[in-house]
Design an enzyme around this catalytic site. Sequence first.
Site, PDB file in Angstrom:
ATOM      1  N   SER A 130       8.976  -8.222 -26.188  1.00  0.00           N
ATOM      2  CA  SER A 130      10.018  -8.511 -27.760  1.00  0.00           C
ATOM      3  C   SER A 130      10.061  -7.404 -28.756  1.00  0.00           C
ATOM      4  O   SER A 130       9.312  -6.334 -28.336  1.00  0.00           O
ATOM      5  CB  SER A 130       9.348  -9.660 -28.655  1.00  0.00           C
ATOM      6  OG  SER A 130       7.826  -9.591 -28.824  1.00  0.00           O
ATOM      7  N   LYS A 131      10.598  -7.576 -29.797  1.00  0.00           N
ATOM      8  CA  LYS A 131      11.077  -5.897 -30.150  1.00  0.00           C
ATOM      9  C   LYS A 131       9.320  -5.064 -31.099  1.00  0.00           C
ATOM     10  O   LYS A 131       9.558  -4.303 -30.038  1.00  0.00           O
ATOM     11  CB  LYS A 131      11.521  -6.656 -32.282  1.00  0.00           C
ATOM     12  CG  LYS A 131      12.796  -6.584 -32.016  1.00  0.00           C
ATOM     13  CD  LYS A 131      12.829  -6.772 -33.420  1.00  0.00           C
ATOM     14  CE  LYS A 131      14.567  -7.142 -33.705  1.00  0.00           C
ATOM     15  NZ  LYS A 131      14.807  -8.648 -34.265  1.00  0.00           N
ATOM     16  N   ARG A 132       8.359  -6.074 -30.882  1.00  0.00           N
ATOM     17  CA  ARG A 132       6.941  -5.081 -31.132  1.00  0.00           C
ATOM     18  C   ARG A 132       7.227  -4.827 -29.773  1.00  0.00           C
ATOM     19  O   ARG A 132       6.121  -3.223 -29.778  1.00  0.00           O
ATOM     20  CB  ARG A 132       6.008  -6.036 -31.210  1.00  0.00           C
ATOM     21  CG  ARG A 132       5.736  -7.055 -30.722  1.00  0.00           C
ATOM     22  CD  ARG A 132       4.791  -7.654 -30.769  1.00  0.00           C
ATOM     23  NE  ARG A 132       3.771  -8.771 -29.797  1.00  0.00           N
ATOM     24  CZ  ARG A 132       3.380  -8.878 -29.249  1.00  0.00           C
ATOM     25  NH1 ARG A 132       2.522  -7.466 -28.851  1.00  0.00           N
ATOM     26  NH2 ARG A 132       3.006  -9.357 -28.229  1.00  0.00           N
ATOM     27  N   HIS A 133       7.543  -4.349 -28.502  1.00  0.00           N
ATOM     28  CA  HIS A 133       7.280  -3.648 -27.442  1.00  0.00           C
ATOM     29  C   HIS A 133       8.199  -2.610 -27.166  1.00  0.00           C
ATOM     30  O   HIS A 133       8.512  -1.645 -26.820  1.00  0.00           O
ATOM     31  CB  HIS A 133       7.719  -4.268 -25.878  1.00  0.00           C
ATOM     32  CG  HIS A 133       6.669  -5.029 -26.013  1.00  0.00           C
ATOM     33  ND1 HIS A 133       6.800  -6.852 -25.943  1.00  0.00           N
ATOM     34  CD2 HIS A 133       5.057  -5.518 -25.513  1.00  0.00           C
ATOM     35  CE1 HIS A 133       5.965  -7.185 -25.968  1.00  0.00           C
ATOM     36  NE2 HIS A 133       4.302  -6.504 -25.769  1.00  0.00           N
ATOM     37  N   GLY A 134       9.342  -2.337 -29.093  1.00  0.00           N
ATOM     38  CA  GLY A 134      10.008  -1.713 -28.162  1.00  0.00           C
ATOM     39  C   GLY A 134      11.613  -1.899 -28.330  1.00  0.00           C
ATOM     40  O   GLY A 134      11.989  -3.206 -29.096  1.00  0.00           O
TER      41      GLY A 134
END
Length: 469
Positions: free
Chosen positions: A238-242
């Site tokens: 998800s977004k928090r992984h980049g």
Amino acid sequence: MKKVITRFPPSPTGYLHVGGARTALFNWLYTRHMKGTFILRIEDTDMERSTQASVNAIFEALEWLGIDWDEGPYYQSKRMDLYREYNQKLVDLGCAYFCTCSPEELDEMRKKAMAAGEKPRYNGTCREKGLAAVDGSVIRFKAPAGGTTVVEDVIKGNIVFQNSELDDFIIQRSDRTPTYNLAVAVDDITMNINTVIRGDDHINNTPKQMLIYQALKAPLPIFGHVPMVLGKDKARLSKRHGAMSVTAYRDMGYLPEALLNYLVRLGWSYGDQEFFTMDELIDKFTLDNIGKSAGIFDQEKLLSLSADHIKAADPERLSKYLMPFLQEQGCNKEKTYNINGIIKTLNARSKTLKEMAESALFYFQDKVIYDAKSADKFLNHTSAEPLKLLCQGLNSIEKFTEKNLEDAFKAVMDKTGLGLGKIAQPVRIALTGKTVSPGIFEVIEVLGKERTLQRLNDAIQYISEKHGE
Ligand code: GLU
């Protein structure tokens, strides 16, 4: 063997996610390997969430990746009549029925089931009534009361679903639009899709779609459900992984083949090989080597693969991708520089095109901008003399070959008694502005005689202004 027909059916509710791109890639590679037909279908029945901007973003990402399609794009929103026709057909076949249960009645059913400790499900009130269509009625599929539906998955093996768990699911809503599973099954049947490779987040849909196939006496396709891509912490990517969108990687300076090579390895392998050209992938990709476990998205690995692809790319082709990054850096595109030569000095030392453009900036400057500390250290009294001598030496050379340049430096070393390092570092600052750059002879060759001499003279001038001479 029958011609392989596959599809990629994105829902246009946002950009193309790297996980979605991997699904597209697996289908595309397999189709190209098998010389089949790859169909693009836009699943835009969710009118609320689907947008034209997302459709365009998906096209843009696929085009950049080089994933082309042989048929389509088809739009589900333009096939509503077909879904209605198939829904009616299922009713006529006795495999589906109109249901007029009100929301209140359904709520009541749910409550009762929960109170009895059972899973909420439709209790079959309208199942055998043979009702005709009336305003507000839905169509439900008559799921078999017992037995099992087995998905023979080419990746995961057999997956058994109890039909009793499937419920009499709705296939047409009260507004006469199809539900997701009906539309997918009708499309896959009518488009003659015989190989369905998709993310395993869809696995619970597969038995329902299979029941629709069976009711319509349509041959089943091959199913393969690919494990999801996870982040390093093993959570779903998800977004928090980049960055998640394909075009974000384009904008960060990755080559499409680097991203594709990275994505394919998240779930597919060919021995220990990490680096693949696109031709190699088409040649080697089969469904046999898709793994059962989830791929972990690792930015560092992607970066290192990116460096390998930049190194391997043909400079001519690379220049097309590099250009926008050079322009972003403010490089003058009107002037013609030896761009292939520039690339050859940097392609073994750049991880992304963005980095390459930053490193290439000095080639394009009319006046080199010196890194202040380096200029202080290297452009001073001691370097004025060797720089002047080198200017004279280079001036008399007709052709800038490596051998000629070496001789010119050697002559300066002999005359001044200085080592190569003592001469090369000021020259490097004079030509590139920095202490770190591609090999000095390579830089001189690319700059050419006129610009090299200009830069050396600028440095001599700088020294005399700064330190007086
Ligand atoms: N439209 C679905 C999605 O974007 C794909 C469904 C399928 O492959 O069957 O996830």
